[in-house]
Scaffold this motif. Sequence first.
Motif, mmCIF file in Angstrom:
data_model
loop_
_atom_site.group_PDB
_atom_site.id
_atom_site.type_symbol
_atom_site.label_atom_id
_atom_site.label_comp_id
_atom_site.label_asym_id
_atom_site.label_seq_id
_atom_site.Cartn_x
_atom_site.Cartn_y
_atom_site.Cartn_z
ATOM 1 N N UNK A 1 -47.845 -25.879 65.291
ATOM 2 C CA UNK A 1 -47.484 -24.683 66.043
ATOM 3 C C UNK A 1 -47.597 -23.429 65.176
ATOM 4 N N UNK A 2 -47.170 -23.504 63.921
ATOM 5 C CA UNK A 2 -47.261 -22.359 63.003
ATOM 6 C C UNK A 2 -48.733 -22.025 62.762
ATOM 7 N N UNK A 3 -49.562 -23.051 62.540
ATOM 8 C CA UNK A 3 -50.999 -22.819 62.323
ATOM 9 C C UNK A 3 -51.626 -22.182 63.560
ATOM 10 N N UNK A 4 -51.270 -22.661 64.728
ATOM 11 C CA UNK A 4 -51.799 -22.102 65.972
ATOM 12 C C UNK A 4 -51.365 -20.645 66.123
ATOM 13 N N UNK A 5 -50.122 -20.328 65.738
ATOM 14 C CA UNK A 5 -49.625 -18.961 65.829
ATOM 15 C C UNK A 5 -50.441 -18.015 64.950
ATOM 16 N N UNK A 6 -50.726 -18.439 63.705
ATOM 17 C CA UNK A 6 -51.478 -17.574 62.801
ATOM 18 C C UNK A 6 -52.942 -17.434 63.215
ATOM 19 N N UNK A 7 -53.496 -18.493 63.775
ATOM 20 C CA UNK A 7 -54.900 -18.443 64.199
ATOM 21 C C UNK A 7 -55.056 -17.496 65.382
ATOM 22 N N UNK A 8 -54.082 -17.465 66.268
ATOM 23 C CA UNK A 8 -54.211 -16.662 67.483
ATOM 24 C C UNK A 8 -53.806 -15.205 67.290
ATOM 25 N N UNK A 9 -53.310 -14.828 66.145
ATOM 26 C CA UNK A 9 -52.892 -13.443 65.907
ATOM 27 C C UNK A 9 -54.108 -12.570 65.637
ATOM 28 N N UNK A 10 -54.039 -11.318 66.110
ATOM 29 C CA UNK A 10 -55.101 -10.349 65.868
ATOM 30 C C UNK A 10 -54.457 -9.075 65.341
ATOM 31 N N UNK A 11 -55.196 -8.388 64.525
ATOM 32 C CA UNK A 11 -54.736 -7.100 64.032
ATOM 33 C C UNK A 11 -55.466 -5.999 64.770
ATOM 34 N N UNK A 12 -55.283 -4.764 64.326
ATOM 35 C CA UNK A 12 -55.984 -3.655 64.983
ATOM 36 C C UNK A 12 -57.496 -3.780 64.747
ATOM 37 N N UNK A 13 -58.244 -3.266 65.710
ATOM 38 C CA UNK A 13 -59.691 -3.357 65.610
ATOM 39 C C UNK A 13 -60.178 -2.373 64.564
ATOM 40 N N UNK A 14 -61.123 -2.808 63.753
ATOM 41 C CA UNK A 14 -61.663 -1.967 62.688
ATOM 42 C C UNK A 14 -62.684 -0.986 63.225
ATOM 43 N N UNK A 15 -63.161 -0.090 62.371
ATOM 44 C CA UNK A 15 -64.163 0.891 62.809
ATOM 45 C C UNK A 15 -65.488 0.193 63.088
ATOM 46 N N UNK A 16 -66.301 0.784 63.976
ATOM 47 C CA UNK A 16 -67.592 0.158 64.270
ATOM 48 C C UNK A 16 -68.498 0.188 63.045
ATOM 49 N N UNK A 17 -69.388 -0.779 62.951
ATOM 50 C CA UNK A 17 -70.308 -0.860 61.815
ATOM 51 C C UNK A 17 -71.463 0.104 61.968
ATOM 52 N N UNK A 18 -72.294 0.179 60.931
ATOM 53 C CA UNK A 18 -73.457 1.061 60.946
ATOM 54 C C UNK A 18 -74.538 0.454 61.823
ATOM 55 N N UNK A 19 -75.306 1.341 62.471
ATOM 56 C CA UNK A 19 -76.476 0.865 63.207
ATOM 57 C C UNK A 19 -77.512 0.409 62.199
ATOM 58 N N UNK A 20 -78.192 -0.642 62.525
ATOM 59 C CA UNK A 20 -79.249 -1.136 61.641
ATOM 60 C C UNK A 20 -80.504 -0.299 61.777
ATOM 61 N N UNK A 21 -81.400 -0.443 60.800
ATOM 62 C CA UNK A 21 -82.678 0.267 60.849
ATOM 63 C C UNK A 21 -83.587 -0.435 61.844
ATOM 64 N N UNK A 22 -84.393 0.356 62.546
ATOM 65 C CA UNK A 22 -85.355 -0.238 63.459
ATOM 66 C C UNK A 22 -86.409 -0.973 62.652
#
Length: 188
Positions: free
Chosen positions: A11-32
């Motif tokens: 149950x403790x492992x399931x609790x930690x696996x299902x936790x989420x933090x705040x969403x990070x900033x979007x990544x850079x666009x890749x080069x064409x």
Amino acid sequence: MKKASLVIGMLVALFFISCEGPQGPPGFDGFDGRDGIDGQDGINILGQVIDIEGTFSIGNDYSIFYEFPQTIEVFETDVILVYLLWDVTEDGNGDPVDIWRLLPQTRILDQGLLQYNYDYTFFDVSIFLESDFDLSTLPPADTDNQVFRIAVLPAEATQSGKLDVTNINSVMGVLGINEKDIQKVKMN
């Protein structure tokens, strides 16, 4: 005690696996990337459906032989199915509805057993009668002007295992073929 600590640990492992933090900033666009060189267009392999009408007689050894024309490409891996026009009924509007049966089909007659059967190569189809009695005793209803529907299915169409080959409408639906698209051939 061991079981209780195992359950609590899960149950403790399931609790930690299902936790989420705040969403990070979007990544850079890749080069064409560079466009690749255009290749040749592939071919769309479509199945075919042909209706043939013929008569079984002693002269043709109670078989109807159909050779695929050049306009129909059949590969060794393709599957050939043959259906017999068993009967015609009417729908609710009084329009005719064909009843098709996948070969082989066996009939129990007064004379014995009669079977409509077929074999094929990627060049041709041979439809023939087999029986445990003299075929010359058959009435014309069993031999004359018999209509068969030959369906050529590309191997890819049959690989899913979900195709109901006993149902000609299902087969035609997979091939994208309508009644009006079916070539009709009358054999001599």
